[in-house]
Design an enzyme around this catalytic site. Structure first.
Site, mmCIF file in Angstrom:
data_model
loop_
_atom_site.group_PDB
_atom_site.id
_atom_site.type_symbol
_atom_site.label_atom_id
_atom_site.label_comp_id
_atom_site.label_asym_id
_atom_site.label_seq_id
_atom_site.Cartn_x
_atom_site.Cartn_y
_atom_site.Cartn_z
ATOM 1 C CE1 TYR A 75 46.416 41.558 23.364
ATOM 2 C CE2 TYR A 75 45.436 43.743 23.240
ATOM 3 C CZ TYR A 75 45.643 42.560 23.922
ATOM 4 O OH TYR A 75 45.080 42.379 25.148
ATOM 5 N NE ARG A 120 38.708 33.284 27.707
ATOM 6 C CZ ARG A 120 39.538 34.333 27.559
ATOM 7 N NH1 ARG A 120 40.177 34.573 26.436
ATOM 8 N NH2 ARG A 120 39.746 35.134 28.565
ATOM 9 C CE LYS A 138 46.703 39.413 26.251
ATOM 10 N NZ LYS A 138 45.766 40.342 26.874
ATOM 11 C CD GLU A 161 46.331 37.067 28.499
ATOM 12 O OE1 GLU A 161 47.088 37.713 29.224
ATOM 13 O OE2 GLU A 161 45.149 37.396 28.288
ATOM 14 C CG ASP A 162 43.418 34.279 26.206
ATOM 15 O OD1 ASP A 162 43.142 35.117 27.078
ATOM 16 O OD2 ASP A 162 43.367 34.546 24.997
ATOM 17 C CG ASP A 193 46.041 40.109 31.056
ATOM 18 O OD1 ASP A 193 45.885 41.153 31.699
ATOM 19 O OD2 ASP A 193 46.003 40.046 29.806
ATOM 20 C CG ASP A 194 42.377 36.189 30.202
ATOM 21 O OD1 ASP A 194 42.208 36.970 29.264
ATOM 22 O OD2 ASP A 194 43.222 35.277 30.195
ATOM 23 C CG ASN A 225 38.899 41.212 22.871
ATOM 24 O OD1 ASN A 225 38.506 42.258 22.364
ATOM 25 N ND2 ASN A 225 39.500 41.170 24.053
ATOM 26 C CG ASN A 228 42.464 44.811 25.286
ATOM 27 O OD1 ASN A 228 43.440 44.371 25.888
ATOM 28 N ND2 ASN A 228 41.846 44.119 24.344
HETATM 29 N N1 LIG Z 1 38.509 43.375 26.862
HETATM 30 C C1 LIG Z 1 39.375 42.669 27.548
HETATM 31 O O1 LIG Z 1 40.391 43.175 28.041
HETATM 32 C C2 LIG Z 1 39.137 41.225 27.757
HETATM 33 C C3 LIG Z 1 38.167 40.568 27.064
HETATM 34 N N2 LIG Z 1 37.947 39.240 27.267
HETATM 35 C C4 LIG Z 1 36.948 38.610 26.440
HETATM 36 O O2 LIG Z 1 35.843 38.293 27.241
HETATM 37 C C5 LIG Z 1 35.204 37.151 26.707
HETATM 38 C C6 LIG Z 1 34.930 36.163 27.829
HETATM 39 O O3 LIG Z 1 36.147 35.768 28.415
HETATM 40 P P1 LIG Z 1 36.116 34.769 29.663
HETATM 41 O O4 LIG Z 1 35.195 35.275 30.695
HETATM 42 O O5 LIG Z 1 37.519 34.527 30.059
HETATM 43 O O6 LIG Z 1 35.515 33.473 28.954
HETATM 44 P P2 LIG Z 1 34.880 32.177 29.589
HETATM 45 O O7 LIG Z 1 34.896 31.166 28.542
HETATM 46 O O8 LIG Z 1 35.559 31.902 30.899
HETATM 47 O O9 LIG Z 1 33.373 32.599 29.904
HETATM 48 C C7 LIG Z 1 32.435 32.905 28.931
HETATM 49 C C8 LIG Z 1 31.087 33.077 29.622
HETATM 50 O O10 LIG Z 1 30.165 33.653 28.688
HETATM 51 C C9 LIG Z 1 28.925 32.960 28.812
HETATM 52 N N3 LIG Z 1 28.162 33.164 27.562
HETATM 53 C C10 LIG Z 1 28.388 32.632 26.356
HETATM 54 N N4 LIG Z 1 27.454 33.067 25.492
HETATM 55 C C11 LIG Z 1 26.650 33.905 26.172
HETATM 56 C C12 LIG Z 1 25.521 34.674 25.838
HETATM 57 N N5 LIG Z 1 25.043 34.664 24.603
HETATM 58 N N6 LIG Z 1 24.937 35.437 26.792
HETATM 59 C C13 LIG Z 1 25.419 35.471 28.055
HETATM 60 N N7 LIG Z 1 26.505 34.766 28.431
HETATM 61 C C14 LIG Z 1 27.112 33.999 27.498
HETATM 62 C C15 LIG Z 1 29.312 31.539 29.102
HETATM 63 O O11 LIG Z 1 28.247 30.811 29.654
HETATM 64 C C16 LIG Z 1 30.437 31.787 30.118
HETATM 65 O O12 LIG Z 1 29.903 31.992 31.391
HETATM 66 C C17 LIG Z 1 36.102 36.613 25.607
HETATM 67 O O13 LIG Z 1 35.582 37.030 24.366
HETATM 68 C C18 LIG Z 1 37.411 37.306 25.854
HETATM 69 O O14 LIG Z 1 38.121 37.532 24.666
HETATM 70 C C19 LIG Z 1 38.639 38.525 28.201
HETATM 71 C C20 LIG Z 1 39.638 39.132 28.913
HETATM 72 C C21 LIG Z 1 39.994 40.526 28.698
HETATM 73 C C1 LIG Z 2 42.188 40.814 25.873
HETATM 74 C C2 LIG Z 2 42.236 39.471 26.413
HETATM 75 O O1 LIG Z 2 43.065 39.167 27.251
HETATM 76 C C3 LIG Z 2 41.271 38.487 25.976
HETATM 77 O O2 LIG Z 2 40.389 38.809 25.191
HETATM 78 O O3 LIG Z 2 41.384 37.350 26.431
HETATM 79 MG MG LIG Z 3 43.249 37.110 27.524
#
Ligand SMILES: NC(=O)C1=CN([C@@H]2O[C@H](COP(=O)(O)OP(=O)(O)OC[C@H]3O[C@@H](n4cnc5c(N)ncnc54)[C@H](O)[C@@H]3O)[C@@H](O)[C@H]2O)C=CC1
Ligand SMILES: CC(=O)C(=O)O
Ligand SMILES: [Mg+2]
Length: 581
Positions: free
Chosen positions: A136, A189, A207, A278-279, A301-302, A423, A468
């Site tokens: 993962y 994404r 997953k 997912e993603d 999930d996201d 991530n 996470n």
């Molecule tokens: N820890 C966890 O369980 C999870 C973590 N994530 C992570 O969260 C991150 C974002 O995921 P999503 O929201 O789905 O992506 P997304 O692509 O839908 O949104 C990304 C957002 O970040 C903004 N952004 C980019 N660079 C930036 C910066 N320097 N400063 C401020 N904003 C900035 C973009 O404008 C956009 O609004 C990814 O890295 C993903 O892996 C997502 C889901 C679960």
């Molecule tokens: C953990 C997760 O779902 C993500 O980073 O998109």
């Molecule tokens: Mg995800």
């Protein structure tokens, strides 16, 4: 099912254990399994294969005599042999670049997965804390980036834009009769790595490995899926080895028609299956969620899993500040990233605040500031996505459209919480070292990918929590499945998040620990799953599962529901094989 575990409450504890050796009569005398294959077909099927552990009687029965070396090894010997080779690999690659080591570890595990699922999943369950980062995040990100080059054999199903009109029949190409859990992506994404096209299938695979390890979903009943509608990643389009469709992504109605057809095909063959999105890039994440959430048993999930985990962490941070939970309603929350995850978190936090305020009849204020790559989101911005516009700051009373004046000025929080949730590790907003150094030792830190704790000197530890969605999605999926819920409601998600939040003791919270150890993920998932089942029952959404009807579910106490969930978790053990061909 042949490796399903029988209904004995004394077994439940063990089933949830991640490290205990096999015990109890049901583990030593498992039900036999009827197999329609013989000889090499069995050795080549990772579900039936036991490698050198086939006893002589089975070798005779199944036409395996002469096809294996003579020595019969026990499961424990095979297990030890694998762990030893894994440890040797760790030793032999010491000093090599991280990516080389990570991929070498992934390869050795993937080979075992391809060959012997029973051994693979036992190794994974027993060593989940060490191995989750390999199957993962963060390694899965590297695997997706290099998928076309790493590809050796297919896993899961590949639906593409070229399959329009064919999906209803294609779905029957999947060899297993029953599927309980599907994780699907369109690769648009992948983690924080952007559009990886077909290579994103690594995410559903990772997953679903967690679904098996944490939720005990039978590995024969999981299905990883990629919907390949093209990619806008120029580098991949130009890459000769790229294994996906070499065309720009479908957009608009053409895109939606492909996903609709996929969902209808899945529902036609497996109406009870739970589908996890997912993603998907943000616009499709929200649109598909709204489109399907009342028609199918699905969740994103996201948006929703992440929100629940973040909410559990935020409630933990309030407890760590020594304040009553109701104080959550006056916390200021700044989110960097207005994407599916960030907006999902804000929506759930807002919902939770509204529930709390409704109980006391108080009025809420806008406590949220959200930034994207262009800075703070205000109502002056043009073309905001409607989901984001809900959180834009205006100029009215209590609406301060300035981050420093509004959210940060005179912050007197005794324990500010910083969640660097992006991530994989390379995309994390900051490290725990940064946080404890710049924000102070009282800060509370959590990250999406695992980091090590930080020594703060004087024997003190700065805890690096892992926030996470892996703490929630397996329980959401399992609870939805075992309740037979028609769809997955906000209350079911809320129940899962609250269950996770309540898992941590006050002592742990005081130290800055927000989430339980990953090694207890099976325990956590059983409880989260039970909370989700109970919420489905309370809302009258539960239609029951297999022989357990809605009435029976409704009559279960809390602990009986946990027991029900736990005894339905698959656990890897070799069963005697009986030939029927
Ligand atoms: N820890 C966890 O369980 C999870 C973590 N994530 C992570 O969260 C991150 C974002 O995921 P999503 O929201 O789905 O992506 P997304 O692509 O839908 O949104 C990304 C957002 O970040 C903004 N952004 C980019 N660079 C930036 C910066 N320097 N400063 C401020 N904003 C900035 C973009 O404008 C956009 O609004 C990814 O890295 C993903 O892996 C997502 C889901 C679960
Ligand atoms: C953990 C997760 O779902 C993500 O980073 O998109
Ligand atoms: Mg995800």
């Amino acid at each position: 099912m042949w490796r399903s575990v029988a209904r004995r409450s004394s077994q439940v504890r063990r089933l949830l254990s991640t490290s205990a050796p096999p015990a109890g009569p049901l583990a030593t005398v498992p039900a036999p399994c009827i197999v329609q294959k013989r000889g090499n077909d069995i050795l080549n099927d990772p579900w039936y294969n036991k490698d050198t552990a086939f006893p002589l009687t089975e070798r005779d029965r199944l036409g395996l005599r002469g096809l294996l070396p003579p020595r019969v090894m026990s499961f424990e010997q095979q297990y030890e042999r694998f762990i030893n080779s894994y440890r040797s690999l760790e030793k032999n690659t010491r000093g090599e670049p991280d990516s080389i080591v990570a991929l070498a570890k992934w390869r050795i595990l993937n080979r075992l997965h391809d060959r012997n699922e029973t051994l693979y999943f036992r190794v994974l369950i027993d060593n989940i804390k060490d191995l989750a980062p390999v199957i993962y995040t963060p390694t899965v990100g590297l695997v997706c980036e290099n998928y076309s080059g790493l590809f050796r054999r297919p896993r899961g199903m590949y639906f593409t834009a070229k399959d329009k009109g064919e999906m209803m029949s294609m779905i029957y190409n999947w060899p297993q009769e029953k599927v309980d859990m599907i994780v699907v992506t369109d690769g648009s994404r992948i983690l924080g790595l952007g559009d990886l096209g077909v290579q994103g299938i690594g995410i559903p695979i990772g997953k679903l490995d967690l679904y098996v390890a944490a939720a005990g979903i039978n590995p024969q009943k999981v299905l990883p899926v990629i919907i390949d509608v093209g990619t806008n990643n120029e580098k991949l389009l130009e890459d000769n080895l790229y294994l996906g469709l070499r065309q720009p992504r479908l957009e608009g109605e053409e895109y939606m028609a492909v996903v609709d057809e996929f969902m209808e095909a899945v529902h036609a063959r497996w109406p009870q299956a739970v589908v996890q999105f997912e993603d998907f890039q943000m616009k499709w994440a929200f649109e598909t969620l709204e489109r399907y959430r009342n028609r199918f048993c699905m969740f994103n999930d996201d948006v929703q899993g992440t929100a629940g985990v973040a909410l559990a962490g935020l409630l933990g941070a309030v407890r760590a500040q020594g304040r009553p939970l109701h104080d959550f309603t006056s916390q200021k929350i700044v989110v960097a990233g207005a994407g599916s995850a960030g907006i999902g978190v804000l929506s759930m936090a807002k919902q939770e605040m509204s529930r709390m305020l409704a109980k006391t009849g108080e009025e809420g204020h806008n406590q949220f500031w959200v930034l994207d790559k262009n800075g703070l989101i205000t109502k002056d911005r043009k073309d905001l996505d409607p989901a984001v516009a809900n959180f834009a700051r205006g100029h009215g009373p209590n609406e301060i459209p300035d981050l420093h004046e509004g959210a940060m000025k005179e912050s007197d929080s005794p324990r500010p919480a910083i969640f660097a949730m992006s991530n994989p590790t390379t995309k994390a907003e900051c490290t725990p070292e940064d946080v404890f150094k710049h924000v102070g030792e009282n800060a509370i830190f959590a990250s999406g990918s695992p980091f090590s704790n930080v020594s703060l000197g004087n024997g003190k530890t700065g805890y690096a929590n892992q926030a996470n969605n892996m703490y929630l999605f397996p329980g959401i999926g399992l609870g939805a499945l075992l309740s037979g819920a028609r769809h997955i409601s906000d209350d079911m998600l809320q129940a899962g998040a609250e269950c996770l939040a309540s898992y941590i003791t006050d002592d742990e919270i005081q130290k800055g620990i927000l989430f339980p150890e990953v090694s207890s993920i099976r325990h956590i998932t059983a409880r989260v799953g039970a909370a989700v089942v109970r919420a489905a029952v309370a809302e009258d959404l539960a239609e029951g599962c297999r022989t357990v009807g809605p009435k029976e579910l409704g009559s279960m106490s809390e602990s009986q529901t946990v027991e029900y969930v736990a005894r339905n978790m698959w656990y890897p053990i070799y069963s005697p094989l009986v030939n029927n061909k």
